[in-house]
Design a protein around this motif. Sequence first.
Motif, PDB file in Angstrom:
ATOM      1  N   ALA A  98       0.826  -1.199   0.000  1.00  0.00           N
ATOM      2  CA  ALA A  98       0.000   0.000   0.000  1.00  0.00           C
ATOM      3  C   ALA A  98       0.866   1.257   0.000  1.00  0.00           C
ATOM      4  O   ALA A  98       0.514   2.266  -0.615  1.00  0.00           O
ATOM      5  CB  ALA A  98      -0.934   0.009   1.206  1.00  0.00           C
ATOM      6  N   LEU A  99       2.018   1.199   0.691  1.00  0.00           N
ATOM      7  CA  LEU A  99       2.926   2.347   0.702  1.00  0.00           C
ATOM      8  C   LEU A  99       3.497   2.599  -0.690  1.00  0.00           C
ATOM      9  O   LEU A  99       3.593   3.751  -1.134  1.00  0.00           O
ATOM     10  CB  LEU A  99       4.053   2.109   1.705  1.00  0.00           C
ATOM     11  N   ASP A 100       3.855   1.529  -1.391  1.00  0.00           N
ATOM     12  CA  ASP A 100       4.343   1.689  -2.765  1.00  0.00           C
ATOM     13  C   ASP A 100       3.276   2.356  -3.633  1.00  0.00           C
ATOM     14  O   ASP A 100       3.576   3.270  -4.424  1.00  0.00           O
ATOM     15  CB  ASP A 100       4.716   0.329  -3.360  1.00  0.00           C
ATOM     16  N   ALA A 101       2.037   1.893  -3.490  1.00  0.00           N
ATOM     17  CA  ALA A 101       0.944   2.461  -4.288  1.00  0.00           C
ATOM     18  C   ALA A 101       0.713   3.925  -3.927  1.00  0.00           C
ATOM     19  O   ALA A 101       0.466   4.767  -4.805  1.00  0.00           O
ATOM     20  CB  ALA A 101      -0.339   1.654  -4.064  1.00  0.00           C
ATOM     21  N   LEU A 102       0.811   4.251  -2.639  1.00  0.00           N
ATOM     22  CA  LEU A 102       0.626   5.633  -2.197  1.00  0.00           C
ATOM     23  C   LEU A 102       1.711   6.531  -2.788  1.00  0.00           C
ATOM     24  O   LEU A 102       1.413   7.635  -3.279  1.00  0.00           O
ATOM     25  CB  LEU A 102       0.674   5.690  -0.669  1.00  0.00           C
ATOM     26  N   TRP A 116      10.941  11.089  -1.412  1.00  0.00           N
ATOM     27  CA  TRP A 116       9.492  11.221  -1.430  1.00  0.00           C
ATOM     28  C   TRP A 116       8.786  10.292  -0.442  1.00  0.00           C
ATOM     29  O   TRP A 116       7.786  10.668   0.173  1.00  0.00           O
ATOM     30  CB  TRP A 116       8.928  10.986  -2.834  1.00  0.00           C
ATOM     31  N   VAL A 117       9.264   9.080  -0.267  1.00  0.00           N
ATOM     32  CA  VAL A 117       8.590   8.147   0.645  1.00  0.00           C
ATOM     33  C   VAL A 117       8.515   8.717   2.065  1.00  0.00           C
ATOM     34  O   VAL A 117       7.449   8.704   2.680  1.00  0.00           O
ATOM     35  CB  VAL A 117       9.271   6.760   0.618  1.00  0.00           C
ATOM     36  N   GLY A 151       3.513  10.936  -5.978  1.00  0.00           N
ATOM     37  CA  GLY A 151       4.837  11.487  -6.252  1.00  0.00           C
ATOM     38  C   GLY A 151       5.063  11.863  -7.696  1.00  0.00           C
ATOM     39  O   GLY A 151       5.776  11.169  -8.422  1.00  0.00           O
ATOM     40  N   ASP A 152       4.498  12.990  -8.118  1.00  0.00           N
ATOM     41  CA  ASP A 152       4.738  13.423  -9.493  1.00  0.00           C
ATOM     42  C   ASP A 152       6.175  13.944  -9.617  1.00  0.00           C
ATOM     43  O   ASP A 152       6.774  14.414  -8.633  1.00  0.00           O
ATOM     44  CB  ASP A 152       3.745  14.516  -9.890  1.00  0.00           C
ATOM     45  N   PRO A 153       6.756  13.867 -10.814  1.00  0.00           N
ATOM     46  CA  PRO A 153       8.177  14.223 -10.984  1.00  0.00           C
ATOM     47  C   PRO A 153       8.497  15.652 -10.572  1.00  0.00           C
ATOM     48  O   PRO A 153       9.552  15.911  -9.977  1.00  0.00           O
ATOM     49  CB  PRO A 153       8.407  14.027 -12.487  1.00  0.00           C
ATOM     50  N   GLU A 154       7.624  16.612 -10.873  1.00  0.00           N
ATOM     51  CA  GLU A 154       7.917  18.013 -10.547  1.00  0.00           C
ATOM     52  C   GLU A 154       8.013  18.236  -9.044  1.00  0.00           C
ATOM     53  O   GLU A 154       8.932  18.914  -8.567  1.00  0.00           O
ATOM     54  CB  GLU A 154       6.843  18.921 -11.149  1.00  0.00           C
ATOM     55  N   THR A 155       7.069  17.669  -8.283  1.00  0.00           N
ATOM     56  CA  THR A 155       7.092  17.860  -6.837  1.00  0.00           C
ATOM     57  C   THR A 155       8.309  17.183  -6.224  1.00  0.00           C
ATOM     58  O   THR A 155       8.948  17.730  -5.308  1.00  0.00           O
ATOM     59  CB  THR A 155       5.809  17.296  -6.196  1.00  0.00           C
ATOM     60  N   ARG A 156       8.662  16.014  -6.722  1.00  0.00           N
ATOM     61  CA  ARG A 156       9.810  15.295  -6.167  1.00  0.00           C
ATOM     62  C   ARG A 156      11.119  16.026  -6.481  1.00  0.00           C
ATOM     63  O   ARG A 156      12.027  16.076  -5.658  1.00  0.00           O
ATOM     64  CB  ARG A 156       9.834  13.861  -6.682  1.00  0.00           C
ATOM     65  N   GLU A 205      12.895   7.122 -11.341  1.00  0.00           N
ATOM     66  CA  GLU A 205      11.655   7.105 -12.126  1.00  0.00           C
ATOM     67  C   GLU A 205      10.472   6.609 -11.302  1.00  0.00           C
ATOM     68  O   GLU A 205       9.349   7.116 -11.430  1.00  0.00           O
ATOM     69  CB  GLU A 205      11.845   6.222 -13.364  1.00  0.00           C
ATOM     70  N   ASP A 206      10.716   5.619 -10.444  1.00  0.00           N
ATOM     71  CA  ASP A 206       9.644   5.048  -9.632  1.00  0.00           C
ATOM     72  C   ASP A 206       9.563   5.787  -8.293  1.00  0.00           C
ATOM     73  O   ASP A 206      10.493   5.726  -7.488  1.00  0.00           O
ATOM     74  CB  ASP A 206       9.926   3.561  -9.377  1.00  0.00           C
ATOM     75  N   PRO A 207       8.463   6.495  -8.013  1.00  0.00           N
ATOM     76  CA  PRO A 207       8.343   7.207  -6.732  1.00  0.00           C
ATOM     77  C   PRO A 207       8.455   6.294  -5.520  1.00  0.00           C
ATOM     78  O   PRO A 207       8.881   6.729  -4.453  1.00  0.00           O
ATOM     79  CB  PRO A 207       6.944   7.833  -6.817  1.00  0.00           C
ATOM     80  N   ALA A 208       8.088   5.015  -5.672  1.00  0.00           N
ATOM     81  CA  ALA A 208       8.177   4.088  -4.548  1.00  0.00           C
ATOM     82  C   ALA A 208       9.618   3.785  -4.167  1.00  0.00           C
ATOM     83  O   ALA A 208       9.881   3.272  -3.079  1.00  0.00           O
ATOM     84  CB  ALA A 208       7.444   2.788  -4.882  1.00  0.00           C
TER      85      ALA A 208
END
Length: 268
Positions: A190-194, A244-245, A199-204, A236-239
């Motif tokens: 669920a954390l990965d999905a969240l 970001w996490v 986590g869009d690229p611009e915000t990160r 590339e992967d926000p998870a």
Amino acid sequence: ADWVDLARDRMTAARDDRPAQVIARVLRRTGLGFPRGMLGEDTARLAALLDRPDVNPIELETQITVATTALWRHLQAPVASAIRMHLSRADGQDREDLGQVLEWAHRDDDGNPLARALTVRAAREFGAAVRHAEDQLRAVEGAVGHGGPAGAVAAARAMGAAVVALLDLDPEDFAPEIADYVDQDQSAEALDALARATGDPETRAWARDALVALDVADAPDATDALQQLADGEPPEDPAEDAVWVPVILALVAEGLERALAHEAESAG
């Protein structure tokens, strides 16, 4: 004659203070402000000047003008639109105040009292956010300095709290995604999905820029740890994003705290 001069001086002072008073009332009632994402180096420099007790007034006024000019050309239209929206629902003193402020919102000159007030307010809020982020690093300096898993966890938590403050993030902006995460018992999946949902690229990338800019002299180990984590491009992967996490977990914790506080108030 002395009384006449005194009365004239007081009337002049009242007229001079009136724009500030009107704007203060409008900002207090509407919450109008510049979004954190639009603030740049000019606003950061203004925030630093506002924190200096010995600042030169001329230097300060000059920097307010520079920062206002940079922001107002991008934000004048949305500010005027927001004021018109509030004006359409206002009456009495609120309507009078908003009508006056709308006139200032249409001005393009550097002396526009509304634009300058919004710029100063944004700089003060940004300065407070930087101080909060620096405090987070100071609080974990000892744990990070000792290293090990406890130090890594402390650094991650400090980083999450710092980014939330610096970017002015709010758990309500991610309420559906956080609710889904909680409903799935906050599992690793669920954390990965969240993280991927939020986590869009611009915000990160913005989060990394904000962290790299932090430099707390009395928290060297914590500063170095955060800057190392924030160095480079986001994955590339926000998870898999080590920046970001922790940020989204900090927002989850804040959201749950708010929910519990609301439940306690309702029960009382």
